[in-house]
Write an enzyme that holds these catalytic residues in place. Structure first.
Site, PDB file in Angstrom:
ATOM      1  N   PRO A 126       0.951  -1.642  -0.438  1.00 23.75           N
ATOM      2  CA  PRO A 126      -0.096   0.086   0.219  1.00 23.75           C
ATOM      3  C   PRO A 126       1.149   1.238   0.187  1.00 23.75           C
ATOM      4  O   PRO A 126       1.100   2.209   1.209  1.00 23.75           O
ATOM      5  CB  PRO A 126      -1.049   0.394   1.683  1.00 23.75           C
ATOM      6  CG  PRO A 126       0.039  -0.645   2.321  1.00 23.75           C
ATOM      7  CD  PRO A 126       1.206  -2.227   1.500  1.00 23.75           C
ATOM      8  N   GLU A 127       0.990   1.949  -0.927  1.00 20.88           N
ATOM      9  CA  GLU A 127       1.070   3.228  -1.269  1.00 20.88           C
ATOM     10  C   GLU A 127      -0.539   3.725  -1.898  1.00 20.88           C
ATOM     11  O   GLU A 127      -1.175   2.919  -2.153  1.00 20.88           O
ATOM     12  CB  GLU A 127       2.295   3.794  -1.383  1.00 20.88           C
ATOM     13  CG  GLU A 127       3.699   3.093  -1.085  1.00 20.88           C
ATOM     14  CD  GLU A 127       4.567   3.695  -2.066  1.00 20.88           C
ATOM     15  OE1 GLU A 127       4.489   5.063  -2.444  1.00 20.88           O
ATOM     16  OE2 GLU A 127       5.453   3.206  -1.648  1.00 20.88           O
TER      17      GLU A 127
ATOM     18  N   LYS B 242      -2.809   6.867   2.487  1.00 20.10           N
ATOM     19  CA  LYS B 242      -3.179   5.681   2.813  1.00 20.10           C
ATOM     20  C   LYS B 242      -3.623   5.468   3.893  1.00 20.10           C
ATOM     21  O   LYS B 242      -4.340   3.940   3.860  1.00 20.10           O
ATOM     22  CB  LYS B 242      -1.479   5.322   3.327  1.00 20.10           C
ATOM     23  CG  LYS B 242      -0.895   5.636   2.099  1.00 20.10           C
ATOM     24  CD  LYS B 242       1.183   5.524   2.630  1.00 20.10           C
ATOM     25  CE  LYS B 242       1.854   6.035   2.551  1.00 20.10           C
ATOM     26  NZ  LYS B 242       3.177   5.321   2.818  1.00 20.10           N
TER      27      LYS B 242
ATOM     28  N   ARG C 144      15.838   2.972   5.128  1.00 24.30           N
ATOM     29  CA  ARG C 144      15.088   2.572   4.253  1.00 24.30           C
ATOM     30  C   ARG C 144      15.773   2.560   2.354  1.00 24.30           C
ATOM     31  O   ARG C 144      16.567   3.516   2.459  1.00 24.30           O
ATOM     32  CB  ARG C 144      13.430   3.123   4.432  1.00 24.30           C
ATOM     33  CG  ARG C 144      12.935   3.473   5.115  1.00 24.30           C
ATOM     34  CD  ARG C 144      12.458   2.761   5.597  1.00 24.30           C
ATOM     35  NE  ARG C 144      10.985   2.980   4.713  1.00 24.30           N
ATOM     36  CZ  ARG C 144      10.575   1.710   4.588  1.00 24.30           C
ATOM     37  NH1 ARG C 144      10.864   0.569   5.070  1.00 24.30           N
ATOM     38  NH2 ARG C 144       9.190   1.917   4.626  1.00 24.30           N
TER      39      ARG C 144
END
Length: 315
Positions: A2-3, A58, A281
């Site tokens: 999910p973005e 989101k 990240r």
DNA sequence: ACCCGTGTTCGCTG
DNA sequence: TCAGCGAACACGGG
């Protein structure tokens, strides 16, 4: 999953599957999806009818009506959450955590392997009071992106522009993938301090963000159509084997640079995509197309005696 | 066995 | 007080 683009796809599916449907029964297999500490449970959903399907970044904001009063259901998919439609006679999907039995015989499953996602009842459908939404920045697709706002907001941020883009309070909906993709499209180095961007670069960034989101959304739609556009998706995840590869190009990396470390840059075709870590990240970018902040001065242009470094690839 | 992961929050540090 | 960063959360997949 999910973005923003994936969540928007989930929103559209839910609308198609559940609009005007009434919830007959709620089954919670895994209470942890309700969040730690207490959780009013989801029992109150029984008897309510789905009416509206909204999204902020989101966050999925579902509204139902029960006895003339609105009732909200907030859903955040975390890393691996997804909504799936099944018939009652079907085997439940793997990692189904919550089931909403609808009055048309279907079941909405909330499946989430890693359990980072959350579901929460919102009394009165008053989403404005959710702390998760309180300081959320603008949603590029719903609210558009204002260059003025971007310049003003990023102008105060010291941290790298890539991290700023992932801050939901700056822009709602961008994640690790979209941030890399948007910066590549804007030809901006992810490591540069957000506040170092010029007005011209801000405009490029705005375009890069919108283009990347649109592109990903379109890709998702095409993929969905390719696998049957059906309401009930049986294409189960597990066939991870060569089976998938043999099925053709349906599941290739749809991104320009994300996950492409070592591959040639799709723009210049001369330099290899690099992978670096920012705050834990992975960030992907092309060192040639997205040069660092090596500007000797803010002066406009200079002769540019670009000297080519050798090395890099001795292969 | 080990590293990696489309997200968010919490706690520690300077 | 706050920005910045790693860890934690949980569970596979390569």
């Amino acid at each position: 999953m999910p973005e923003l683009p994936e969540v928007e796809m989930a929103r559209r599916c839910l609308e198609r599957w559940a609009k005007n449907r009434r919830v007959q029964k709620v089954i919670v297999h895994e209470p942890r999806v309700l969040g730690r500490g207490r959780g009013a449970g989801l029992g109150a959903l029984a008897g309510a009818r789905f009416t509206a399907f909204d999204r902020r970044g989101k966050n999925l904001l579902l509204t139902l009506q029960k006895g003339g009063a609105p009732l909200g259901l907030w859903s955040h998919l975390g890393m691996t959450g997804k909504w799936l439609l099944r018939r009652r006679s079907d085997e439940p999907p793997r990692f189904s955590r919550v089931e909403l039995l609808l009055d048309d015989g279907a079941i909405l499953h909330y499946a989430d392997m890693r359990l980072f996602g959350r579901l929460r009842l919102v009394p009165g459908g008053d989403f404005g009071r959710l702390p998760e939404l309180g300081a959320l920045g603008p949603d590029p697709l719903r609210d558009g992106l204002d260059a003025e706002y971007l310049a003003r907001t990023l102008g105060r941020v010291k941290k790298p522009v890539k991290l700023a883009l992932m801050d939901q309070n700056v822009i709602a909906g961008l994640g690790n993938i979209q941030a890399s993709e948007a910066l590549f499209r804007a030809r901006l180095n992810p490591l540069r301090p957000a506040r170092s961007l010029s007005p011209e670069e801000i405009r490029r960034l705005k375009r890069g963000i919108l283009d990347s989101l649109q592109h990903t959304l379109k890709k998702s739609q095409i993929e969905r159509l390719a696998r049957g556009a059906g309401d009930i998706i049986y294409v189960e995840e597990r066939k991870s084997d060569r089976a998938k590869a043999a099925e053709g190009s349906v599941s290739d990396n749809p991104f320009l640079v994300y996950g492409r470390a070592g591959e040639l840059c799709p723009a210049c075709r001369r330099t290899r995509i690099v992978r670096v870590i920012q705050s834990g990240r992975a960030t992907y970018y092309c060192p040639r197309c997205q040069p660092g902040a090596r500007h000797l001065s803010p002066s406009t242009s200079r002769p540019r005696a670009t000297r080519r470094l050798s090395g890099s690839t001795a292969r």
